[in-house]
Design a protein around this motif. Structure first.
Motif, PDB file in Angstrom:
ATOM      1  N   SER A 286      76.260  32.308  41.768  1.00  0.00           N
ATOM      2  CA  SER A 286      74.808  32.373  41.997  1.00  0.00           C
ATOM      3  C   SER A 286      74.386  33.765  42.443  1.00  0.00           C
ATOM      4  O   SER A 286      73.404  34.316  41.936  1.00  0.00           O
ATOM      5  CB  SER A 286      74.390  31.349  43.055  1.00  0.00           C
ATOM      6  N   THR A 287      75.125  34.314  43.378  1.00  0.00           N
ATOM      7  CA  THR A 287      74.801  35.649  43.882  1.00  0.00           C
ATOM      8  C   THR A 287      74.910  36.693  42.774  1.00  0.00           C
ATOM      9  O   THR A 287      74.030  37.545  42.632  1.00  0.00           O
ATOM     10  CB  THR A 287      75.736  36.021  45.050  1.00  0.00           C
TER      11      THR A 287
ATOM     12  N   LYS B 245      80.394  28.535  43.721  1.00  0.00           N
ATOM     13  CA  LYS B 245      78.961  28.429  43.405  1.00  0.00           C
ATOM     14  C   LYS B 245      78.184  29.593  44.026  1.00  0.00           C
ATOM     15  O   LYS B 245      77.305  30.171  43.392  1.00  0.00           O
ATOM     16  CB  LYS B 245      78.378  27.112  43.915  1.00  0.00           C
TER      17      LYS B 245
ATOM     18  N   GLN C  80      80.642  31.660  32.170  1.00  0.00           N
ATOM     19  CA  GLN C  80      79.888  32.233  33.291  1.00  0.00           C
ATOM     20  C   GLN C  80      80.594  33.475  33.813  1.00  0.00           C
ATOM     21  O   GLN C  80      79.986  34.541  33.942  1.00  0.00           O
ATOM     22  CB  GLN C  80      79.803  31.233  34.461  1.00  0.00           C
TER      23      GLN C  80
ATOM     24  N   LEU D  59      71.532  27.545  37.896  1.00  0.00           N
ATOM     25  CA  LEU D  59      71.508  27.206  39.319  1.00  0.00           C
ATOM     26  C   LEU D  59      71.079  25.753  39.528  1.00  0.00           C
ATOM     27  O   LEU D  59      71.641  25.054  40.385  1.00  0.00           O
ATOM     28  CB  LEU D  59      70.585  28.154  40.082  1.00  0.00           C
TER      29      LEU D  59
ATOM     30  N   GLU E 104      73.999  23.456  38.804  1.00  0.00           N
ATOM     31  CA  GLU E 104      74.989  23.481  39.877  1.00  0.00           C
ATOM     32  C   GLU E 104      74.530  22.649  41.067  1.00  0.00           C
ATOM     33  O   GLU E 104      75.322  21.924  41.668  1.00  0.00           O
ATOM     34  CB  GLU E 104      75.284  24.922  40.304  1.00  0.00           C
TER      35      GLU E 104
END
Length: 151
Positions: A18-19, A14, A85, A52, A55
């Motif tokens: 996300s980053t 995650k 993704q 996001l 998640e």
């Protein structure tokens, strides 16, 4: 496989995804393409926020389930979402390197954007499916006991 590994593996995934998405938002060229112009960046920001949010919701849902000693398996839709993704991130990053070569960079960027849109759609579909499929996690034990008493 240790307990620490079981705990950190999903978190690491995650954090990495996300980053990558957040960093891509700082590079307007990743999402500002014809014919969308700067609207592409705005739409990308909204879709990344959606990814996001999903998640976080699913992670919270798993925490609630763990508190009730339930193990929620990942489903196929979530795995498909993860593939899109990862592919979209890889292609969008690769397109940055190939933009100097013209058409090749544009083709990679459009394929990456298509994968990103599919990823966003799969995010919504898989998130709703996951919550509906595991709705018993949200049931309160006290409410269930009252229902059983009334039956």
């Amino acid at each position: 496989m240790t307990d620490l590994g079981k705990f950190l593996d999903p978190i690491a995934d995650k954090v990495l995804v996300s980053t990558a998405f957040i960093v891509l938002l700082t590079i307007p060229a990743a999402f500002v393409v014809e014919p969308f112009g700067t609207y592409g960046l705005i739409v990308a920001g909204v879709l990344i926020a959606l990814v996001l949010a999903r998640e976080l919701i699913v992670s919270g849902f798993r925490i609630i389930a763990a508190g009730k000693h339930l193990v929620l398996a990942a489903d196929k839709l979530g795995k498909i979402k993860t593939v899109f993704q990862d592919v979209s991130i890889a292609l969008l990053l690769a397109s940055m390197s190939f933009m100097q070569y013209g058409l090749a960079g544009e083709i990679i960027a459009y394929i990456g954007l298509a994968c990103f849109v599919i990823c966003a759609l799969m995010t919504v579909i898989s998130g709703v499916n996951y919550l509906v499929k595991n709705k018993e996690v949200l049931k309160d034990k006290v409410a269930e006991e009252k229902e059983e008493e009334n039956s």
